[in-house]
Design an enzyme around this catalytic site. Sequence first.
Site, short mmCIF file in Angstrom:
data_model
loop_
_atom_site.label_atom_id
_atom_site.label_comp_id
_atom_site.label_asym_id
_atom_site.label_seq_id
_atom_site.Cartn_x
_atom_site.Cartn_y
_atom_site.Cartn_z
N ASN A 7 0.86 -1.19 0.00
CA ASN A 7 0.00 0.00 0.00
C ASN A 7 0.90 1.24 0.00
O ASN A 7 1.71 1.43 0.91
CB ASN A 7 -0.90 -0.02 1.24
CG ASN A 7 -1.91 1.11 1.24
OD1 ASN A 7 -1.60 2.25 0.90
ND2 ASN A 7 -3.14 0.81 1.63
N HIS A 43 -5.51 3.58 -1.75
CA HIS A 43 -6.80 3.85 -1.11
C HIS A 43 -7.11 5.33 -1.26
O HIS A 43 -6.86 6.13 -0.36
CB HIS A 43 -6.73 3.45 0.37
CG HIS A 43 -8.05 3.49 1.07
ND1 HIS A 43 -8.39 2.63 2.08
CD2 HIS A 43 -9.13 4.31 0.93
CE1 HIS A 43 -9.59 2.90 2.53
NE2 HIS A 43 -10.06 3.93 1.83
N HIS A 50 -4.01 11.84 0.56
CA HIS A 50 -2.79 11.10 0.23
C HIS A 50 -2.86 10.70 -1.24
O HIS A 50 -2.52 11.50 -2.09
CB HIS A 50 -2.55 9.92 1.17
CG HIS A 50 -3.77 9.24 1.71
ND1 HIS A 50 -4.69 8.61 0.91
CD2 HIS A 50 -4.22 9.11 2.99
CE1 HIS A 50 -5.64 8.09 1.66
NE2 HIS A 50 -5.40 8.38 2.93
N GLU A 70 -8.67 0.34 -3.01
CA GLU A 70 -9.55 0.26 -1.85
C GLU A 70 -10.35 1.55 -1.72
O GLU A 70 -9.89 2.63 -2.09
CB GLU A 70 -8.73 0.10 -0.57
CG GLU A 70 -7.87 -1.12 -0.51
CD GLU A 70 -7.09 -1.21 0.80
OE1 GLU A 70 -6.64 -2.32 1.13
OE2 GLU A 70 -6.94 -0.18 1.48
N HIS A 190 -4.02 -4.33 7.74
CA HIS A 190 -4.11 -3.26 8.73
C HIS A 190 -3.23 -3.59 9.94
O HIS A 190 -3.51 -4.50 10.70
CB HIS A 190 -5.54 -2.97 9.20
CG HIS A 190 -5.69 -1.55 9.67
ND1 HIS A 190 -6.07 -0.52 8.84
CD2 HIS A 190 -5.46 -0.97 10.87
CE1 HIS A 190 -6.10 0.63 9.51
NE2 HIS A 190 -5.72 0.37 10.74
N ASP A 191 -2.16 -2.83 10.06
CA ASP A 191 -1.20 -2.93 11.16
C ASP A 191 -0.40 -4.22 11.15
O ASP A 191 0.23 -4.57 12.16
CB ASP A 191 -1.88 -2.74 12.52
CG ASP A 191 -2.28 -1.29 12.77
OD1 ASP A 191 -1.87 -0.42 11.97
OD2 ASP A 191 -3.00 -1.02 13.74
N GLY A 213 1.14 -1.23 4.27
CA GLY A 213 1.63 0.08 3.87
C GLY A 213 2.37 0.81 4.95
O GLY A 213 3.58 1.02 4.88
#
Length: 237
Positions: A7, A43, A50, A70, A190-191, A213
């Site tokens: 990401n 995303h 961003h 996303e 995620h994380d 990411g």
Amino acid sequence: MTKLSVNINKIATLRNSRGGNTPNVVQFAKDVQRFGAEGVTVHPRPDERHIKYQDTRDLKSEVYTEFNVEGNPIQSFMDLVLEVKPTQVTLVPDAVDALTSNAGWDTITHKSFLTEVISEFKSNGIRTSIFVDPELQMIEGAKATGTDRIELYTESFAHQYGLGDMKAIEPFTSAAELSNEIGLGVNAGHDLSLDNIKFFKDHIPGLLEVSIGHALVSESLYLGVENVVQMYLQKLK
């Protein structure tokens, strides 16, 4: 082997903080693929804080691995995805002002909406994935929408694992087992980081893809991008 999709939102965040085109988002995507990443994820959010919509268009011709886009399927996002036609679209229920993704879909409450959106994307040859919490009812609900895959929202695992709680993986293992049984592909994100990715992968049957990411970019500040991509690939074997 589980595929690594990088990401690149954080690269766009750094660029936008100064203006101009440094670091170059497209070049970074080309580089991580050259270093071995099997996909690139973006995303784009409505405020373009961003990744910008134009970045997504510019990346289309440069991502020769898998391109994953996303976002919350508001009309402008849907129009963008249908224009770019990435390999995969991952539907995320972000509020407009969300700092980062913070919950999966309620696939039962939003079944009709998700079914309609997914049908539109699939009819255009785009693989679909739904961002979900590791709840069996939500996995079953996802199956009913016609989606190809689910993406497990892994923040709770990462947080608890960091505190030493190995049992935090259990709901994710159960969710993956059910997904495999009912014919849903399993992605996750995620994380996830170098610290937890091997443990996570080893306990998730049929894990097809992880999207990473923030951690990957942060780790690269110390270890270098090429080295970090290779480290993830080793841990995902």
